[in-house]
Enzyme design. Sequence first.
Site, mmCIF file in Angstrom:
data_model
loop_
_atom_site.group_PDB
_atom_site.id
_atom_site.type_symbol
_atom_site.label_atom_id
_atom_site.label_comp_id
_atom_site.label_asym_id
_atom_site.label_seq_id
_atom_site.Cartn_x
_atom_site.Cartn_y
_atom_site.Cartn_z
ATOM 1 N N HIS A 143 0.831 -1.211 0.000
ATOM 2 C CA HIS A 143 0.000 0.000 0.000
ATOM 3 C C HIS A 143 0.866 1.262 0.000
ATOM 4 O O HIS A 143 0.683 2.158 -0.829
ATOM 5 C CB HIS A 143 -0.905 -0.022 1.240
ATOM 6 C CG HIS A 143 -1.747 1.201 1.404
ATOM 7 N ND1 HIS A 143 -3.072 1.255 1.065
ATOM 8 C CD2 HIS A 143 -1.447 2.449 1.888
ATOM 9 C CE1 HIS A 143 -3.558 2.457 1.310
ATOM 10 N NE2 HIS A 143 -2.587 3.195 1.814
ATOM 11 N N GLU A 144 1.807 1.317 0.911
ATOM 12 C CA GLU A 144 2.625 2.525 1.044
ATOM 13 C C GLU A 144 3.535 2.729 -0.170
ATOM 14 O O GLU A 144 3.765 3.862 -0.592
ATOM 15 C CB GLU A 144 3.461 2.469 2.330
ATOM 16 C CG GLU A 144 2.640 2.453 3.613
ATOM 17 C CD GLU A 144 1.750 3.672 3.760
ATOM 18 O OE1 GLU A 144 2.083 4.744 3.211
ATOM 19 O OE2 GLU A 144 0.708 3.563 4.432
ATOM 20 N N HIS A 192 1.848 4.600 -2.754
ATOM 21 C CA HIS A 192 1.920 6.052 -2.582
ATOM 22 C C HIS A 192 3.235 6.601 -3.146
ATOM 23 O O HIS A 192 3.263 7.690 -3.737
ATOM 24 C CB HIS A 192 1.815 6.420 -1.100
ATOM 25 C CG HIS A 192 0.426 6.332 -0.551
ATOM 26 N ND1 HIS A 192 -0.650 6.925 -1.154
ATOM 27 C CD2 HIS A 192 -0.051 5.725 0.570
ATOM 28 C CE1 HIS A 192 -1.747 6.686 -0.438
ATOM 29 N NE2 HIS A 192 -1.408 5.961 0.598
#
Length: 594
Positions: free
Chosen positions: A501-502, A505
Site C-alpha cells: 500500500h505505502e 503512494h
Amino acid sequence: MTQSERKSEKMATEQKRDRTNLLALTGTAALVALAVNLAVSAFNSHKRRTKKKDLPGSSVRVNLSASEIRRLADRIIANSKVVHDRVASVPLDKVTYMNVVSPLAELEAQQSPMIQSCVFPKLVSTSDDVRKASAEAERRIDGHVLICSKREDVYRVIKAVSARGEWMSTEAKHYIQRLVRDFERNGLNLTGAKREQMQHLKAQIDELCFRYIKNLDDDGSFLLFSEAELAGLPPDFLKVLDTAENGKFKVTLRSNFVAAVLELCKVGRTRKMVAVAYGRRCGEDNLSVLKNLVQLRHKYARLLGYSNYADYVVDLRMAKTPSKVFEFLEDISINLSDLAAKELNILKDLKKKEEGDVSFGIEDLLYYAKRVEEQKFDLDFGALKQYFPFNLVLSGVFKIFQDLFGLRFEEISDAEVWHGDVRVFSVFDLSSGELLGYFYLDMYTREGKYGHTCVVALQNGALSLDGARQVAVALLISQFDKDIGGHPGLLRFSEVVNLFHEFGHVVQHICNRATFARFSGLRVDPDFVEIPAQVLENLCYERFALKLISGFHQDITKPIKDEICKSLKRWRHSFSALKLKQEIFYCLCVVRSF
C-alpha cells in the site's frame, strides 16, 4: 585518487552495471537475482559510506545540523516574504498571470524541498537536538504560511487576475481558483473585525493540533509483561523487546507492537491491558486538547458562514454535506447488521469455549477473527511469515511495480543518508530513460523515530518557468523489526499488504505529472489520495503477485503454494461485515464530534 578509492569506484561501477542487467531479466531468475543483488547492496552500503553522491535534480538536503535547520528556515521565510511583497506591489490594473500567479507557483515548487529538508528530520533523525530544531522550524514555517494566507494585499491581486479570466491553461485556471478559494476559506472576504477574530481562532487551532500530534509522537509509554503473559507471540517478536530489571518484557505502545499483541497473544487479560492503554495514550492531556479543539473549530466555521465545522470540512469533498455522509454510512451499516451479528456470535462462541464465560471486548476482535480464519481457511499465519523475508518481499514489490508502470529502479549505494539502514533508489521511465525521481527507504524501528508507517513527499515533480520538470523525491518510513543478528527479519502478511500500500503512494508521488507543485505528487483531492494505493493492495491477493513476493526464508526459490494463495483470497473477505461495522462506527464518532 588512491588505489583503494579506484578499487571502490570500480566495484560501484560493476554493481551499477549488474543492477541494470538484473532489471532486464524476467520471471523467477529475475526475482532470485534481484533479491541477492539487494542483499549485497545493503551489505555494501553498510560497509562503505565514505564518498557521498549527490542526487541530480534533488534539492532535498539530508543530515542538516540543528543550527543549519534554523538558518535554512530563516532563508525560506525571508525569501517567501520577498516574493509575496513583490506580488502584492503589482498595481491592480497591471496584473497578469506572469507577474502575479507565476512567481507564487515557482516559489511553491522551489521551496517545497527546502521546507521538507527542515521538517522531515523530526521523523527520522537520531539526534534529539535535530528533532527539536526540526519541530521548531516546522512551527515557524507554518506560522509564516499562516501570515501569508492572511495577506489581503496578495488576495486582492490574485482576485484581480481571476476576474480577468485570462487563463494560460485549464490547470492554471484551476490553480488560480484554488488560490482564491483558500484565501476566502481563511476569511479574506470577511469584514476586518471578523477576519481578525477568525485568524486568532486559526492560530489557536493550529497550536492545539500541533500539541495533540506531538503528545502522541513523544509518548514512550510501555507495559511490562512476563513471557507467560505474552503466550502466543513468536520468539522473534520477544527477541526485539527490551527487558526491565525484573526480567519482564517491555511492550511499547506503538502500532506495530500493539497490532502483534492484539492479533497473536493468547492471554485475554494482556490483550485488554494493551488495548486499553493504547487507547488512553496521552489521555489526560489530549482529551483536554480535543475538547478545546472542537469548541474552537465550531466558532471558526460559524464565522465563515457554515453551521458547524463538519459543513466546513465536507464542503470540499464529493459528498458536499454532512447529511449525505451520515446517510451513506448509516445505509451501509443497516445493511451489514444481520451479517455482522452472525460473525460476532461466532467469535463470542469461540472465546467462551477457550476462556470461559468472559465478556467479549474490542480487544478480542483481531485475535479471535484470526483464530477462526486459521481454522476455516487452514491458514497458519505464523508459518506463513516464514515465506516473507523482508528483502525478498521488497524485491518482488519492485518487480511488480516496475513491470506494471514501465519503470526502472536503481539503488544508489553511496548517497548521503541519515542512518546506515536507509537506502536510496532512483526511478527511471523504462522506455525513454528519463529520470523521474528518487525514493528513500527508512524501514526499521529505532529509538526516536516516527512510530508509524507513512510516505513523506520530499520534493514534488512540478514544471519550472523554463519548462524543465523537477524530479520527485519521496521517503517511505516504516517500523519493521530486524532479527536478533541485526538482519532484515520476516514480515507478517498484514505487514506485506501495508508495504504494498505505502509503496503505491511512493509510485503515485513520483509518477504524477502535474504542472503545478500544488497538484503534484500526493497533493490530489482528499477523496482520491488513498485510491491508487488501495487499488494496488488488491495485487497482494493475486496468485502471480504472491508468487513473486514470497519464498521460504531458507530457500527463497520455494514460494507459497497455490492452495495458500486461494485461501488468502477467500480469507480476505472473512468477517468483512464486522470489520466494516467497526470502521463505520469510528467514522460516525468523528463526524458527530464536529
